[in-house]
Structures are given as structure tokens and as C-alpha cells.
Design a protein around this motif. Structure first.
Motif, PDB file in Angstrom:
ATOM      1  N   LEU A  23       0.838  -1.202   0.000  1.00  0.00           N
ATOM      2  CA  LEU A  23       0.000   0.000   0.000  1.00  0.00           C
ATOM      3  C   LEU A  23       0.872   1.251   0.000  1.00  0.00           C
ATOM      4  O   LEU A  23       0.572   2.243  -0.666  1.00  0.00           O
ATOM      5  CB  LEU A  23      -0.933   0.010   1.210  1.00  0.00           C
ATOM      6  N   ILE A  82      -0.711   3.915   9.844  1.00  0.00           N
ATOM      7  CA  ILE A  82      -2.155   3.713   9.903  1.00  0.00           C
ATOM      8  C   ILE A  82      -2.525   2.323   9.391  1.00  0.00           C
ATOM      9  O   ILE A  82      -3.302   1.599  10.010  1.00  0.00           O
ATOM     10  CB  ILE A  82      -2.880   4.805   9.083  1.00  0.00           C
ATOM     11  N   SER A  83      -1.908   1.931   8.254  1.00  0.00           N
ATOM     12  CA  SER A  83      -2.313   0.647   7.669  1.00  0.00           C
ATOM     13  C   SER A  83      -1.901  -0.522   8.562  1.00  0.00           C
ATOM     14  O   SER A  83      -2.652  -1.486   8.695  1.00  0.00           O
ATOM     15  CB  SER A  83      -1.746   0.494   6.260  1.00  0.00           C
ATOM     16  N   LEU A 101      -1.581  -0.485  11.837  1.00  0.00           N
ATOM     17  CA  LEU A 101      -2.475  -0.479  12.998  1.00  0.00           C
ATOM     18  C   LEU A 101      -3.822  -1.102  12.654  1.00  0.00           C
ATOM     19  O   LEU A 101      -4.362  -1.926  13.384  1.00  0.00           O
ATOM     20  CB  LEU A 101      -2.685   0.947  13.496  1.00  0.00           C
ATOM     21  N   LEU A 102      -4.371  -0.710  11.485  1.00  0.00           N
ATOM     22  CA  LEU A 102      -5.683  -1.235  11.091  1.00  0.00           C
ATOM     23  C   LEU A 102      -5.608  -2.742  10.832  1.00  0.00           C
ATOM     24  O   LEU A 102      -6.496  -3.494  11.218  1.00  0.00           O
ATOM     25  CB  LEU A 102      -6.191  -0.513   9.843  1.00  0.00           C
ATOM     26  N   TYR A 133      -6.012  -5.245  13.790  1.00  0.00           N
ATOM     27  CA  TYR A 133      -7.372  -5.644  14.173  1.00  0.00           C
ATOM     28  C   TYR A 133      -7.865  -6.767  13.263  1.00  0.00           C
ATOM     29  O   TYR A 133      -8.461  -7.739  13.710  1.00  0.00           O
ATOM     30  CB  TYR A 133      -8.320  -4.443  14.077  1.00  0.00           C
ATOM     31  N   VAL A 134      -7.618  -6.604  11.955  1.00  0.00           N
ATOM     32  CA  VAL A 134      -8.111  -7.585  10.986  1.00  0.00           C
ATOM     33  C   VAL A 134      -7.508  -8.966  11.263  1.00  0.00           C
ATOM     34  O   VAL A 134      -8.223  -9.974  11.320  1.00  0.00           O
ATOM     35  CB  VAL A 134      -7.769  -7.135   9.551  1.00  0.00           C
ATOM     36  N   PHE A 143       7.356  -2.877  19.749  1.00  0.00           N
ATOM     37  CA  PHE A 143       7.486  -1.556  19.122  1.00  0.00           C
ATOM     38  C   PHE A 143       8.121  -0.576  20.110  1.00  0.00           C
ATOM     39  O   PHE A 143       9.048   0.155  19.769  1.00  0.00           O
ATOM     40  CB  PHE A 143       6.099  -1.071  18.686  1.00  0.00           C
ATOM     41  N   PHE A 192       8.311   5.488  27.312  1.00  0.00           N
ATOM     42  CA  PHE A 192       8.292   5.864  25.895  1.00  0.00           C
ATOM     43  C   PHE A 192       8.229   7.388  25.760  1.00  0.00           C
ATOM     44  O   PHE A 192       8.995   8.002  25.004  1.00  0.00           O
ATOM     45  CB  PHE A 192       7.076   5.194  25.243  1.00  0.00           C
ATOM     46  N   LEU A 227      -2.152  10.775  16.239  1.00  0.00           N
ATOM     47  CA  LEU A 227      -2.678   9.409  16.308  1.00  0.00           C
ATOM     48  C   LEU A 227      -3.218   9.113  17.699  1.00  0.00           C
ATOM     49  O   LEU A 227      -3.866   8.106  17.931  1.00  0.00           O
ATOM     50  CB  LEU A 227      -1.587   8.392  15.971  1.00  0.00           C
ATOM     51  N   GLU A 287      -7.027   8.099  19.219  1.00  0.00           N
ATOM     52  CA  GLU A 287      -7.473   6.807  19.740  1.00  0.00           C
ATOM     53  C   GLU A 287      -7.462   6.842  21.272  1.00  0.00           C
ATOM     54  O   GLU A 287      -8.407   6.387  21.919  1.00  0.00           O
ATOM     55  CB  GLU A 287      -6.550   5.704  19.216  1.00  0.00           C
ATOM     56  N   LEU A 294       1.347   7.706  19.188  1.00  0.00           N
ATOM     57  CA  LEU A 294       1.255   6.312  19.621  1.00  0.00           C
ATOM     58  C   LEU A 294       1.530   6.194  21.117  1.00  0.00           C
ATOM     59  O   LEU A 294       0.859   5.440  21.829  1.00  0.00           O
ATOM     60  CB  LEU A 294       2.233   5.445  18.832  1.00  0.00           C
ATOM     61  N   MET A 342      -1.482   7.093  22.865  1.00  0.00           N
ATOM     62  CA  MET A 342      -2.462   6.013  22.778  1.00  0.00           C
ATOM     63  C   MET A 342      -2.151   4.941  23.824  1.00  0.00           C
ATOM     64  O   MET A 342      -3.044   4.510  24.563  1.00  0.00           O
ATOM     65  CB  MET A 342      -2.417   5.439  21.365  1.00  0.00           C
ATOM     66  N   ASN A 377     -11.534   0.667  20.138  1.00  0.00           N
ATOM     67  CA  ASN A 377     -11.341  -0.340  19.092  1.00  0.00           C
ATOM     68  C   ASN A 377     -10.909   0.188  17.734  1.00  0.00           C
ATOM     69  O   ASN A 377     -11.442  -0.231  16.705  1.00  0.00           O
ATOM     70  CB  ASN A 377     -12.653  -1.108  18.895  1.00  0.00           C
ATOM     71  N   GLY A 378      -9.955   1.093  17.726  1.00  0.00           N
ATOM     72  CA  GLY A 378      -9.430   1.567  16.445  1.00  0.00           C
ATOM     73  C   GLY A 378     -10.232   2.675  15.788  1.00  0.00           C
ATOM     74  O   GLY A 378      -9.891   3.107  14.690  1.00  0.00           O
ATOM     75  N   PHE A 426      -8.053   5.537  14.862  1.00  0.00           N
ATOM     76  CA  PHE A 426      -7.217   5.347  13.671  1.00  0.00           C
ATOM     77  C   PHE A 426      -8.064   5.498  12.414  1.00  0.00           C
ATOM     78  O   PHE A 426      -7.622   6.047  11.410  1.00  0.00           O
ATOM     79  CB  PHE A 426      -6.545   3.971  13.697  1.00  0.00           C
ATOM     80  N   ILE A 427      -9.306   4.981  12.484  1.00  0.00           N
ATOM     81  CA  ILE A 427     -10.215   5.142  11.349  1.00  0.00           C
ATOM     82  C   ILE A 427     -10.459   6.635  11.108  1.00  0.00           C
ATOM     83  O   ILE A 427     -10.473   7.098   9.965  1.00  0.00           O
ATOM     84  CB  ILE A 427     -11.539   4.387  11.594  1.00  0.00           C
ATOM     85  N   VAL A 443      -8.418   9.091  11.742  1.00  0.00           N
ATOM     86  CA  VAL A 443      -7.237   9.678  11.097  1.00  0.00           C
ATOM     87  C   VAL A 443      -7.250   9.383   9.603  1.00  0.00           C
ATOM     88  O   VAL A 443      -6.936  10.244   8.772  1.00  0.00           O
ATOM     89  CB  VAL A 443      -5.935   9.151  11.748  1.00  0.00           C
ATOM     90  N   ALA A 444      -7.666   8.156   9.245  1.00  0.00           N
ATOM     91  CA  ALA A 444      -7.754   7.810   7.823  1.00  0.00           C
ATOM     92  C   ALA A 444      -8.873   8.608   7.147  1.00  0.00           C
ATOM     93  O   ALA A 444      -8.725   9.054   6.009  1.00  0.00           O
ATOM     94  CB  ALA A 444      -7.998   6.314   7.663  1.00  0.00           C
ATOM     95  N   TYR A 497     -12.293  -1.903   9.219  1.00  0.00           N
ATOM     96  CA  TYR A 497     -10.839  -1.754   9.030  1.00  0.00           C
ATOM     97  C   TYR A 497     -10.464  -2.022   7.573  1.00  0.00           C
ATOM     98  O   TYR A 497      -9.666  -1.284   6.971  1.00  0.00           O
ATOM     99  CB  TYR A 497     -10.077  -2.704   9.954  1.00  0.00           C
ATOM    100  N   THR A 554     -11.493   0.794   5.360  1.00  0.00           N
ATOM    101  CA  THR A 554     -10.558   1.917   5.480  1.00  0.00           C
ATOM    102  C   THR A 554      -9.320   1.680   4.618  1.00  0.00           C
ATOM    103  O   THR A 554      -8.877   2.578   3.891  1.00  0.00           O
ATOM    104  CB  THR A 554     -10.123   2.103   6.942  1.00  0.00           C
ATOM    105  N   LEU A 555      -8.791   0.452   4.684  1.00  0.00           N
ATOM    106  CA  LEU A 555      -7.586   0.150   3.914  1.00  0.00           C
ATOM    107  C   LEU A 555      -7.853   0.246   2.417  1.00  0.00           C
ATOM    108  O   LEU A 555      -7.058   0.836   1.668  1.00  0.00           O
ATOM    109  CB  LEU A 555      -7.081  -1.263   4.265  1.00  0.00           C
TER     110      LEU A 555
END
Lengths: 345, 304
Positions: free
Chosen positions: A136, A146-147, A149-150, A153-154, A282, A331, B37, B40, B94, B97, B220-221, B224-225, B227-228, B274, B277-278
Motif C-alpha cells: 500500500l 495507519i495501515s 495499525l488497522l 485488528y483484521v 514496538f 516511551f 494518532l 485513539e 502512539l 495512545m 477499538n481503532g 485510527f479510522i 485519522v484515515a 478496518y 478503510t484500507l
């Protein structure tokens, strides 16, 4: 003289400042605990004793550090060229799923053939999970933070589906997990502890990362991109290819962590094989300033906190989140501590 | 069929509300050149603070105020990290978050099974009786109406006031804005904290109106959604509304399909927001990237 000063600065002062700032985070969490009427000294005592008070505690620190080291390298490799891979959690589960498929379908193979196969599957599963965000980024300029992180979940939802659906153990009385792997799919344990062969994977990965970074053209070009992408592009370094390469190699290593978790610790796939190893890895990478040796040290430190988190839960009734707060604050202070990006490998 | 469409759209507006608040907040922040970010996390602290306050006072309005305050504080932390200390924006978001996730799991634990007074429902007199669209648009809780009034308000502020112009100038060319005498740091602080406040309200809607409960990590994200979504909406408040309703409808459709007992695994349904979004990010590609505030280019496109 200037160069000596700089050497002292990077070799001595950076670790010292890191240590000081880390202490600051502990003080802050101590204040937070006091605010909620809990005794921070007692809590830190329990964390310390949990990790260092017994041989078992120490061995568990190493057990936790194994996936943390691998997931940290998964972050560090792309980070060296300026990419933020936060997909360790998904990539770990990708590797775990691929290895599970192998263990469940190729179980008839002898151990000597099966285990290397599972290692390769774990690497491939993680790499596949990382390929998506890398592609991507390369094809459409989609921000990889972003990708990834998303996708976490998937992929975790996909694991949930698999262990409750196609891979469900028919003998499990509705518990969501796969059948137990055959003996031939299990990694060895050592010294009567839960420390497993994944330790060698992690140490080899970190050593190779260190050598590749310093001794190979790849490492050199990755560092050039990290320092100045525009100059690198003008010098003809194929940025797109390195996006795919670093993300997939990183993902593969996180996938290997997943393979080791299912083939050693769990001996089956189930939800919750990872207590946020991808995310904690991370953090490890960032706290170590993406430096190979630092990753070992920081993985052990966060391993201590992770074991300690279980202990404060059991003996003080404090939530595990207590140590997550400590990690997040460390962090923060490291990020805000204005460490210059280390330039020399 | 019509009834289902109505309930999906109505549900979409309800489920889209937290996403809309968070997206609008992020639009303000990114227009001033700061990616956060941590939305979230802002949603989480908002949901948690709002829920705890409501549980103790039984007053959801106080809960919303507490959520806004908590979200604003989260925004303040990010602003301090990136504006004052000049830390990496993505990494600081992050970190925020992670911190919010830890703190809310700790603080919110005793409230997991607690019952609260939800944000009151209020049908708009007259309008809610309109044929077809009446129930879809005008039978919601007050936070829903708030979100849809806020979108044009923010649009006015950003594009038709001197403040908005200054804020966008900082986001496009910080050095030029600074040289022309604008207080760039102050403006960025204001934008990021406002974005935080809105993410907190997003959380309030989630825990006080939509779910009416507190669960660890319940955002639950969605952040992030959001932000997208800002990217889909090309950093525009009004276009954010469309995106938020579409995503809300996906969440609502999920419930509908489950309620009708369609033989599709709930885990696949849960993946759809998700994945959508991608796919959206892929399809958008670099095409509409020209709308991106110039100051964000370094943050989003460090390499390639």
C-alpha cells in the motif's frame, strides 16, 4: 577532541540519560499509584522480587523477552529507513497462523523436516502480513503506521475466526482453540524452564540485523535513506524496493515470534497467544533507539516489567495495566528527551 | 426493505457520531500541521472519564464535560511533545495512545459492570415526524445533533474567519506564518487541544450514548479510522460528515446482519470497517494528496 567528546556523548551519556529518564517514569507512576491509595514501594518491590527473586522469575523474563526482541527488530529494520511498522501484533499472529496450518496439516512429517518447515511458514506468514502495508505504501503512498495499525485488528479477528471455526478442536468443549500440535511440531525447552529455542531465533536475528546494518550494502543504503531520503533517491537507491524489503523482513521476524509462541509456549493456537508483544516490541525498539544491542537490553527490561505485571496482579490485586502505564511513560520521556537519531549503525 | 434501510441509516448516524467528532478534531489539528494518532487515546480517556463522572453524579451532561476536559488534557500532552519538545508526531501520538489505554484500564476497572443514565434522547419537534427521513435524522441523542451542527461551524471557522486563515497558514508553511508574526506555537497548541476535546466528546458518545457501558479499550481503532477519514475527506470538515455516516452505517449494518441471523461469521463482519478503510486508502492513492496541508508532508511521507 571533538570526536572523542562525541564518542563519550553517544557511548556513555545517551545510556545514562536514558536511565535517568526511565527513573523519572517510575517516579511518575509511583505518584499515580499514591493518588489511588496504593503503595508504590510495595508495588515496585513485588515487580522486582517477581522478576529477580527466583530462578523461575528470571527464566520467565527471558521467555517474555524472546517475542519482544523479535517484534522489536521487526520495528527497528523499517525504522532505520524512516518507516513506522506498528504491525508487529498482526504480523506475529500471521506467523502463528501459518505455523499452525503447517503443524495441523503436515504433522505426519518427522521432526527434523517439520520444524524447519514451520520456521519457514512462520517467517512467510509474518512477511505476508507486512507485505500488505508495504505494498500500500509503495503503490499508493498509504501511510504505513495507519495501515499496520488497522491490519492488526483484521488479523487478530481472523485468528478468532479460525480457532472458533475451521481449526477448532472438536474435543475442546467449545473452548476456542485448535487441537494440540503433535510432538514433532514443538520447539525444545531448556534448563527445565520455559525458555525455548525461540531464544536462538531472536539472538540470530539481532546479530544478523547488526551485521547487515554495518557490513552490507543493504544496511548502508537503508541508513542513507533514513538520514536523507531525497539524497538517497537522487543517488539512485531504489526506495520502493527497500520499503517492501525492510517491511517484509521485519514482518517475517515478528511472524517467527508468533511461530515460537504457538510451537513452544502454547503448543496450539488460541486467542490471546500474545499479551501485546507486537506493541511492546514496538516500544522496545523505540526505547533502544532502534539499536541492536539496545534492543536486547530493553527487551529484558520490559520483560521484567511484564513478569512484574503478572505479580502485582496476583499478590496486590493491581491491574496489569499498571506496568503498561510505566512502559508508556518511559516511551514518552525517551521521545521527549531529544535523543538525536543515532547515525552510526 | 425500507425499514431496514431506515434503521441502517439511523444507526449509521448514531454509530458515526463518535467517528465524526474524532474526525473533526483531527481535521482541526492536521490543518494546523499536527497529526495526532493519539485521538485513539483521546476517545478512550473521554469514554472513561465521562463514564466515571456520570456513574458518580448520574448526570450525563457533567460526564460529557469531564470527557471533553480529559480529551483536552490528552491533546495538551501531545501538543507539549510535538510543539514544545519537537518529538516525532506519529511516535508521540502512539505513546499517547499507549498511555491512555493503560491509564483507562487501570482507572476504569471498577466501573466495568456499572449502569449509568445515558445521554438523553431528544426527538426534534416537528421534524422527527417528516416522512421517510424524520426518524432517520431527528430521533437521536443531543450529542448526535451537536456533531452535525459542529461540522458546518468548524467549516466556517476554518475557511471564513481570520483565525481559520491563521491556523491553516501555520499548517501550510509554518516558517512563513512565523515570519509574518503569527504565534505559531500558540495556534498549534490551540488546534491540538481543541482536537483533543473533540476526541474526548467522541468517547463520551461512545460510552454514554452508544454502548452505555465502559469496556477496556472500547474505542477499538475508531481513532485510527478517524485519522484515515481525514485523508478521505481531504482535510475538509463537511466532507468528514459523509465519511463518518458511511462508517457508521458499516457498524450499524453489522448489528443488523447479526440480528437477522445471517450465516456470516461475526468476526468477518467486525473486520469490515478496518478493511474498508484500507481499501479506501488504496483507492485514493496519491490522487487527492494535493489537498494535504503542506506542513504534514514530512510527517506522512518521510520516505518515497
Amino acid at each position: 577532541m571533538a570526536s572523542v567528546a562525541r564518542l563519550v556523548d553517544s557511548r556513555v551519556l545517551i545510556p545514562l540519560r536514558l536511565l535517568g529518564l526511565t527513573a523519572l517514569a517510575f517516579v511518575a507512576v509511583g505518584a499515580f499509584l499514591l493518588l489511588f491509595g496504593r503503595n508504590p514501594i510495595e508495588a515496585y518491590g513485588v515487580i522486582f522480587k517477581g522478576a529477580f527473586g527466583s530462578g523461575y522469575g528470571l527464566s520467565e523474563v527471558v521467555v517474555r523477552a524472546i517475542p519482544l526482541m523479535l517484534c522489536a527488530v521487526a520495528t527497528a529494520i523499517p525504522a532505520r529507513m524512516g518507516l513506522l511498522n506498528v504491525g508487529g501484533e498482526g504480523q506475529l499472529h500471521g506467523g502463528a497462523m501459518a505455523a499452525t496450518w503447517g503443524a495441523l496439516t503436515l504433522g505426519a512429517l518427522p521432526r527434523g523436516a517439520l520444524l524447519p518447515g514451520l520456521v519457514i511458514l512462520g517467517l512467510l506468514g509474518g512477511a505476508a502480513a507486512a507485505f500488505v502495508p508495504a505494498f500500500l505504501r509503495w503503490a499508493a503512498g498509504v501511510n504505513e503506521t495507519i495501515s499496520t495499525l488497522l491490519l492488526n485488528y483484521v488479523i487478530v479477528l481472523l485468528v478468532e475466526y479460525m480457532v472458533r471455526g475451521p481449526w477448532k478442536d472438536p474435543m475442546s468443549y467449545n473452548w476456542p482453540f485448535t487441537p494440540e500440535f503433535p510432538e514433532s511440531a514443538r520447539l525444545s525447552f531448556y534448563w527445565g524452564t520455559r525458555i525455548h529455542a525461540g531464544l536462538w531465533f531472536a539472538l540470530v536475528a539481532i546479530t544478523l540485523f547488526y551485521l547487515a546494518l554495518r557490513r552490507t550494502r543493504w544496511g548502508y543504503e537503508i541508513r542513507v535513506i533514513g538520514d536523507n531520503p531525497d539524497a538517497a533517491a537522487r543517488a539512485g537507491i531504489p526506495l520502493g524496493r527497500y520499503v517492501l524489503l525492510t517491511m517484509c523482513v521485519g514482518g517475517a521476524l515478528a511472524g517467527l515470534a508468533g511461530m515460537a509462541e504457538v510451537c513452544a509456549i502454547q503448543s496450539r493456537l488460541r486467542p490471546g497467544i500474545s499479551t501485546g508483544f507486537g506493541y511492546t516490541g514496538f516500544l522496545v525498539s523505540w526505547l533502544a533507539l532502534h539499536h541492536p544491542l539496545g534492543i536486547v537490553v530493553m527487551a529484558l527490561l520490559l520483560g521484567v516489567l511484564s513478569v512484574g505485571g503478572d505479580m502485582v496482579q496476583i499478590s496486590l490485586g493491581l491491574p496489569y495495566a499498571t506496568v503498561n502505564i510505566i512502559m508508556a511513560l518511559i516511551f514518552f520521556v525517551v521521545l521527549g528527551g531529544r535523543f538525536r537519531k543515532s547515525r552510526s549503525g | 426493505m425500507l425499514a431496514m434501510l431506515q434503521s441502517v441509516l439511523g444507526g449509521g448516524i448514531r454509530a458515526g457520531t463518535p467517528i465524526l467528532y474524532a474526525t473533526l478534531g483531527e481535521v482541526i489539528s492536521e490543518r494546523a500541521g499536527v497529526v495526532n494518532l493519539g485521538v485513539e487515546g483521546g476517545i478512550l480517556v473521554g469514554a472513561c472519564a465521562g463514564f466515571i463522572t456520570t456513574a458518580h453524579t448520574q448526570n450525563p451532561m457533567l460526564g460529557i464535560a469531564a470527557a471533553a476536559l480529559a480529551g483536552g488534557l490528552a491533546g495538551l500532552v501531545h501538543a507539549f511533545m510535538v510543539v514544545t519538545l519537537r518529538s516525532n508526531q506519529i511516535a508521540s501520538g502512539l505513546a499517547l495512545m499507549f498511555l491512555c489505554l493503560g491509564v483507562t484500564s487501570f482507572v476504569g476497572r471498577p466501573y466495568v459492570a456499572v449502569k449509568i443514565n445515558a445521554v438523553p434522547q431528544a426527538s426534534v419537534p416537528g421534524l422527527s415526524r417528516l416522512p421517510l427521513v424524520g426518524t432517520v435524522l431527528f430521533t437521536h441523542d443531543v450529542l448526535v445533533y451537536g456533531a452535525y451542527l459542529l461540522a458546518p461551524l468548524i467549516w466556517l471557522l476554518l475557511f471564513h474567519t481570520k483565525w481559520g486563515l491563521a491556523l491553516r497558514a501555520v499548517g501550510e508553511r509554518p516558517a512563513v506564518a512565523y515570519a509574518s508574526g503569527l504565534p505559531t506555537s500558540l495556534i498549534q497548541y490551540g488546534a491540538v487541544v481543541s482536537g483533543g476535546v473533540l476526541s474526548g466528546i467522541a468517547g463520551a458518545h461512545l460510552s454514554l450514548a452508544y454502548a452505555r457501558s465502559w469496556v477496556e479499550g472500547m474505542s477499538n481503532g475508531r481513532g485510527f479510522i478517524a485519522v484515515a477519514l481525514v485523508i478521505f475527506a481531504t482535510w475538509h470538515p463537511l466532507r468528514s460528515v459523509v465519511g463518518a455516516v458511511v462508517f457508521g452505517a458499516v457498524f450499524a449494518l453489522q448489528l443488523q446482519i447479526q440480528a437477522r441471523g445471517v450465516a456470516l461469521s461475526p468476526y468477518f463482519l467486525d473486520m469490515t470497517p478496518y478493511l474498508l478503510t484500507l481499501v479506501g486508502l488504496l483507492l485514493m492513492g496519491r490522487a487527492r494528496r494535493h489537498a494535504m496541508p503542506e506542513g504534514l508532508r514530512a510527517v506522512f511521507e518521510g520516505v518515497t
